[in-house]
Motif scaffolding. Structure first.
Motif, PDB file in Angstrom:
ATOM      1  N   ASP A   1      -4.303  -2.636   5.238  1.00 49.16           N
ATOM      2  CA  ASP A   1      -5.543  -2.600   4.466  1.00 49.16           C
ATOM      3  C   ASP A   1      -6.016  -1.168   4.266  1.00 49.16           C
ATOM      4  N   ALA A   2      -5.961  -0.390   5.348  1.00 49.23           N
ATOM      5  CA  ALA A   2      -6.404   1.006   5.250  1.00 49.23           C
ATOM      6  C   ALA A   2      -5.526   1.795   4.286  1.00 49.23           C
TER       7      ALA A   2
ATOM      8  N   ILE B   1      -9.807 -14.322  14.091  1.00 52.21           N
ATOM      9  CA  ILE B   1      -9.171 -13.328  14.957  1.00 52.21           C
ATOM     10  C   ILE B   1      -9.405 -13.672  16.425  1.00 52.21           C
TER      11      ILE B   1
ATOM     12  N   ASP C   1       0.556  -3.025  11.207  1.00 48.68           N
ATOM     13  CA  ASP C   1      -0.298  -4.187  11.425  1.00 48.68           C
ATOM     14  C   ASP C   1      -1.213  -4.364  10.219  1.00 48.68           C
ATOM     15  N   ALA C   2      -1.990  -5.452  10.232  1.00 55.53           N
ATOM     16  CA  ALA C   2      -2.838  -5.769   9.085  1.00 55.53           C
ATOM     17  C   ALA C   2      -3.901  -4.696   8.827  1.00 55.53           C
ATOM     18  N   PRO C   3      -4.614  -4.196   9.856  1.00 54.99           N
ATOM     19  CA  PRO C   3      -5.602  -3.146   9.566  1.00 54.99           C
ATOM     20  C   PRO C   3      -4.969  -1.900   8.959  1.00 54.99           C
TER      21      PRO C   3
ATOM     22  N   ASN D   1      -5.288  -9.008  15.592  1.00 54.18           N
ATOM     23  CA  ASN D   1      -6.424  -8.198  15.169  1.00 54.18           C
ATOM     24  C   ASN D   1      -6.280  -7.768  13.716  1.00 54.18           C
ATOM     25  N   GLY D   2      -7.361  -7.916  12.969  1.00 58.53           N
ATOM     26  CA  GLY D   2      -7.388  -7.439  11.593  1.00 58.53           C
ATOM     27  C   GLY D   2      -6.822  -8.390  10.560  1.00 58.53           C
ATOM     28  N   PHE D   3      -6.255  -9.519  10.986  1.00 59.01           N
ATOM     29  CA  PHE D   3      -5.674 -10.470  10.037  1.00 59.01           C
ATOM     30  C   PHE D   3      -6.561 -11.698   9.932  1.00 59.01           C
TER      31      PHE D   3
END
Length: 655
Positions: free
Chosen positions: A509-510, A88, A504-506, A78-80
């Motif tokens: 990014d956040a 995804i 994680d990726a999200p 998720n998010g990548f």
């Protein structure tokens, strides 16, 4: 006589109407941000530790390893968004081949960091100056890589047809090796390994898809591969009693670790002739199990970085950085295997150790060459672990790791409770005068961490804030509280309070977007107030006298406003008192407007942003014929588009 003199001035004015040479406008102040990537080898690992770069693209003769050490694909988390192909929730290849070049398409920490940084740059480059730096680890070409699996203590590997309910297992790399038609030595390698088992080892290796292990180089606390150039088998087993039995005291001292004199040797292998002496990774780990099986996976890089500096990947932009976006984009492309040894320019996870102190020193060098502006200067450090090399090139096992514990590496953090299992000294009730969580230097023996904190403090002393983003499980508070505490201490030293953990990726990014949003823009000041909007002149003169009626203050205020608002246009309106003819005063007013314009040009304001006009004596600010009224009307006014009470320009324009 009087009239003739005035006509002469008007004639001279005609020559002054020639176009003046243009000057470059002073750039508006902008924040200056250095993004520092700690591109050690471990950054090629995914968020759980496995380094899958190059997986699934071994030579055709080794494709049976696609079922074990070198899988072809993964489920996109998720998010990548994979850099090349995949979506995804769907499967995507770990590696993509284009025109003979292999590209890393995996959810590695480095790919996640590159994607998040690229998003921030695309959004903020028009208003923020950025530079991109990493370790000074010069590319020397790609290595082949091997994952290694370690047998349970006291024995050999065991194999089974189903995954065992207890313990750990991985895919058996020798499963059905006897049926292999193209082998590149794989069938012979597995047959040799089978001779190391009691009973019918060949059948056991061939018929069972699962192999029980105690640990793997894919584990988050190991996060490693064997990097090798040369002719070694795709699968081989090192075994026997390691020499010494483990890499920790009393077999080796911390000083020997610092000096890179620690190693564990195996003296037997199947196939024969490939017993290795192994050195620590940047996680400080060395395999020392009774059996260590090495299985080929993909490619990677292995370079010793400079300990006291860094490398500028993209220089600090100046003004709208959109033109520099291609350079940033090229640096943030996915890692390749560079088959032609052309030294492709993308950032690679290549550094054997992690000299974060040197990287921070380099950030200071980059920002020190730039002129600080009102929004300030900042560093964003992106790291997946702790510093492991000090400024003098000495190696340090990371705080809280198994190696760190083995060598009694420890640190104290003001006001925090101790955790002996992770090398954290008890500072409960201590550290008066320090922020909670700040590094307690007197209770810390990790010189790599001390050097890093010192260099971040150097940045802080220069007014430069440092944000810290910790990427992956290795810096998660629950997985490694020591790493979390150390990164927090780095952020505290950098005046930003706490690290930004990104599991994680999200979350990554956040984190980077939240940091970018916190960096202030230079708020353009409003136009100067009415008392600072006019330059005044003595009777019948058009030269600027700085000390006459606060002229110097007026020029300074207007100059600051125009520099901070590079798109703003100004009309300079020249005025005169009521004495003299209308024609003469129209020319004199133009002279007064032009001399102000010329003064602003000398300070870098582009002539194209200014217009000089004259009202002569037709626009008095003060009525009457008193001395004070005359003095008030001998002036040049600054008029901006936002001024609602400005008169309509008329008379003699400059162009």
């Amino acid at each position: 006589m009087y009239k003739s003199a005035r006509s002469s001035v008007a004639g001279m004015l005609a020559l002054g109407l020639l176009v003046q040479p243009l000057a470059h406008a002073a750039p508006a102040p902008r924040p200056q941000v250095v993004i520092a990537i700690s591109n050690s080898e471990s950054m090629d690992g995914d968020l759980t530790g496995a380094i899958m770069v190059g997986a699934g693209k071994l030579p055709p003769a080794l494709q049976s390893l696609d079922q074990s050490s070198s899988p072809v694909s993964y489920t996109v988390p998720n998010g990548f968004v994979p850099p090349l192909t995949g979506a995804i929730g769907q499967t995507a290849p770990y590696t993509v081949e284009k025109d003979g070049t292999l590209f890393d398409n995996s959810p590695s920490r480095l790919n996640i960091a590159k994607a998040g940084i690229a998003d921030v740059l695309s959004q903020y480059l028009p208003t923020v100056d950025f530079a991109l730096i990493d370790y000074d680890a010069k590319d020397t070409g790609a290595y082949n890589t091997w994952v290694y699996q370690m047998a349970p203590a006291g024995g050999n590997f065991t194999f089974s047809k189903t995954a065992p309910a207890q313990g750990r297992s991985v895919a058996n790399p020798c499963y059905q090796y006897q049926a292999a038609t193209t082998t590149a030595g794989l069938r012979e390698n597995c047959a040799s390994i089978a001779t190391g088992f009691t009973g019918n080892g060949a059948t056991m290796l061939n018929d069972n898809p699962f192999m029980q292990i105690a640990a793997s180089s894919d584990d988050v606390n190991i996060n490693d591969l064997l990097y090798f150039r040369g002719d070694i088998p795709p699968v081989f087993d090192n075994f026997g009693t390691p020499d010494p039995a483990n890499p920790y005291p009393p077999n080796f001292t911390l000083k020997q670790y610092n000096d890179n004199q620690v190693g564990v040797a195996y003296h037997a292998s199947n196939p024969r002739g490939y017993a290795l002496k192994l050195m620590p990774t940047n996680a400080g780990y060395i395999p020392h199990a009774p059996h260590a099986m090495f299985v080929q996976r993909g490619f990677g890089y292995n370079v010793a970085p400079k300990p006291d500096s860094g490398n500028t990947v993209v220089a600090l932009t100046q003004g709208d950085g959109s033109a520099a976006l291609p350079a940033f984009t090229a640096a943030l492309q996915p890692e390749t295997n560079d088959p032609k040894d052309s030294r492709t320019g993308e950032i690679k996870a290549s550094a054997v150790q992690s000299p974060i102190g040197g990287l921070m020193a380099w950030a200071r060098t980059v920002l020190g060459k730039a002129n600080a502006s009102c929004p300030g200067q900042y560093v964003i450090l992106v790291t997946d672990g702790l510093p492991t090399e000090d400024l003098k090139g000495k190696f340090w096992p990371p705080l809280g790791s198994a190696a760190g514990q083995g060598y009694a590496v420890h640190a104290g953090f003001a006001g925090l409770a101790g955790d002996a299992g992770h090398g954290i000294v008890d500072e409960t009730g201590k550290g008066a005068g320090q922020p909670t969580g700040a590094l307690v230097v007197a209770d810390t023996n990790d010189q790599a961490l001390l050097d890093t904190i010192a260099k971040i403090q150097d940045l802080a002393n220069a007014g430069i804030k440092t944000y810290v983003v910790g990427l992956g499980a290795g810096v998660d508070a629950s997985a490694n509280p020591a790493a979390h505490a150390a990164l927090n201490a780095m952020a505290i030293a950098g005046m930003t309070g706490h690290e930004y953990p990104a599991a994680d990726a999200p979350a990554f990014d956040a984190a980077v977007k939240e940091i970018a949003a916190q960096i202030p823009r230079c708020m353009a000041p409003p136009p100067p107030p009415a008392p600072l909007k006019s330059v005044y002149f003595p009777y019948d003169r058009y030269d600027i006298l700085p000390n006459y009626r606060h002229n110097a203050q007026v020029i300074a205020a207007q100059l600051h406003y125009l520099q901070a608002n590079p798109d703003t246009h100004v009309v300079l309106q020249g005025n005169c008192d009521a004495r003299g003819s209308g024609e003469y005063n129209l020319a004199l007013g133009q002279k007064r407007a032009e001399v102000v314009m010329q003064d602003l040009e000398k300070h870098g304001i582009d002539a194209a942003r200014m217009e000089a006009v004259s009202f002569g004596k037709e626009h008095p600010r003060a009525s009457g014929n008193s001395r004070d009224a005359y003095a008030e009307n001998r002036r040049t006014d600054f008029v901006y588009p936002s001024d609602t009470d400005a008169a309509t320009p008329q008379g003699i324009p400059l162009n």
